[in-house]
Design a protein around this motif. Structure first.
Motif, short mmCIF file in Angstrom:
data_model
loop_
_atom_site.label_atom_id
_atom_site.label_comp_id
_atom_site.label_asym_id
_atom_site.label_seq_id
_atom_site.Cartn_x
_atom_site.Cartn_y
_atom_site.Cartn_z
N ARG A 30 57.32 28.78 -53.52
CA ARG A 30 58.76 28.88 -53.28
C ARG A 30 59.08 28.72 -51.80
NH1 ARG A 30 59.79 33.93 -57.48
NH2 ARG A 30 60.50 32.67 -59.25
N ALA A 31 58.23 29.27 -50.94
CA ALA A 31 58.44 29.12 -49.50
C ALA A 31 58.34 27.66 -49.09
CB ALA A 31 57.43 29.97 -48.73
N LEU A 70 53.83 26.71 -61.69
CA LEU A 70 54.65 26.60 -60.49
C LEU A 70 55.91 25.76 -60.74
CD1 LEU A 70 51.81 26.22 -57.87
CD2 LEU A 70 53.12 28.28 -58.45
N ALA A 71 55.82 24.82 -61.68
CA ALA A 71 57.01 24.05 -62.04
C ALA A 71 58.11 24.97 -62.55
CB ALA A 71 56.66 23.00 -63.09
N GLU A 75 62.19 24.21 -58.31
CA GLU A 75 63.20 23.32 -58.87
C GLU A 75 63.07 21.87 -58.43
OE1 GLU A 75 66.96 24.92 -57.79
OE2 GLU A 75 66.78 26.69 -59.08
N ARG A 76 62.64 21.62 -57.19
CA ARG A 76 62.70 20.25 -56.66
C ARG A 76 61.36 19.72 -56.17
NH1 ARG A 76 66.24 23.46 -54.54
NH2 ARG A 76 65.05 23.60 -52.60
N ILE A 77 60.52 20.57 -55.66
CA ILE A 77 59.30 20.13 -55.00
C ILE A 77 58.39 19.41 -56.00
CG2 ILE A 77 57.96 22.26 -55.38
CD1 ILE A 77 57.11 21.95 -52.36
N GLY A 106 60.77 18.07 -65.22
CA GLY A 106 61.89 17.20 -64.92
C GLY A 106 61.51 15.97 -64.12
N GLY A 107 60.25 15.52 -64.25
CA GLY A 107 59.83 14.29 -63.59
C GLY A 107 59.30 14.47 -62.19
#
Length: 301
Positions: A30-31, A70-71, A75-77, A106-107
């Motif tokens: 998250r960091a 971790l997914a 959200e984006r990484i 989400g790809g």
């Protein structure tokens, strides 16, 4: 960055990682996302023989399970296997796992692949260690088909042969990026001819320009025009002036100075750098990640 905790080779693991676990991985992931990092990476080993355990340890989290976990908390990484030893598994099995990961995230998958180096892993799984390079070459082709848009993919080769077998869910991405790891002549050639990206294995700075020139030359010779994402693993980093022994190879200093040094990678033709920070605790590592994102990264663009 490649995550700590999930692999604990004595080459790079910090002492605090031995007692760390899932909560630490989540906090660090998250960091990294909050700091604007491009991806999280995890390693792949099935089992470590006793002869190597003292140096490599036996702590190697499964890459698919770890990245899927971790997914769910990011959200984006993006999510990178660095690297999956895909020759240890049938391509349809790997495709099922990684397609599901891409679907659930989400790809966000980047599939990093490599030949592997631990002979006993291959032997216990019934895979020919001596032919692992040829197996990987074909496995990449088979995975391209199995991770493509077709519900019923097909591949006919020397090691793998399949058709008429459907797999859903399909990946969200129309083309899952495949980054090829390794710095041997064979690995560089494989990355040039079969990869969307290259993940060197610890090449020092002075070796990278020649490697990158060879990648470009090999692609030009066969007429590949698509861009190749060239990576590099930096020296260990510590932002600021450490008051403890961080090692003579560690790049330290003010954010501007660290950024100035790291910009040399871009000048060589590197597109993405994988960083690792020296740290004595999870809190110190998160502080380093945050400082890099806020104070170093803006100087790199």
């Amino acid at each position: 960055m490649q995550l700590p905790v999930q692999s604990q080779s004595t080459i790079y693991a910090e002492p605090w990682e031995a007692a760390a676990g899932p909560a630490d991985l989540v906090a660090i992931a998250r960091a990294a996302e909050h700091a604007g990092f491009a991806y999280l990476a995890v390693c792949d080993h099935v089992a470590i023989p006793r002869r190597l355990a003292a140096a490599m340890s036996t702590v190697w989290y499964d890459p698919v399970a770890t990245l899927a976990h971790l997914a769910a908390v990011t959200e984006r990484i993006r999510l990178l296997s660095h690297v999956a030893v895909v020759g240890l598994r049938h391509p349809l099995l790997s495709a099922k796992q990684y397609a599901t990961l891409d679907h659930l995230s989400g790809g966000r998958l980047i599939l990093g692949v490599g030949a592997g180096h631990v002979q006993e892993e291959f032997e216990v799984l019934g895979v020919d260690f001596e032919r692992r390079g040829a197996v990987l070459d074909e496995a990449i082709d088979a995975l391209r088909a199995a991770l493509g848009p077709d519900e019923f993919p097909s591949h006919h080769g020397k090691f793998y042969d399949f058709e008429g077998l459907g797999q859903r869910p399909r990946p969200v991405q129309e083309r899952v990026p495949v980054w090829v790891g390794g710095s041997s002549p064979a690995a560089v050639r494989r990355a040039a001819l079969k990869g969307d990206g290259w993940l060197p294995q610890g090449d020092p700075r002075d070796r990278l320009p020649a490697q990158i020139a060879r990648l470009r030359r090999l692609r030009e010779e066969v007429g590949i025009e698509e861009p190749l994402t060239v990576g590099a693993i930096t020296e260990p980093l510590y932002i600021g002036t450490p008051d403890w022994a961080v090692g003579r190879r560690t790049l330290t200093g003010a954010p501007e100075a660290v950024a100035e040094s790291l910009r040399a990678y871009g000048a060589m033709g590197v597109h993405q750098i994988q960083v690792r920070f020296r740290s004595r605790s999870r809190a110190e590592l998160i502080d380093q990640i945050s400082m890099f994102g806020a104070d170093v990264a803006p100087w790199l663009s």
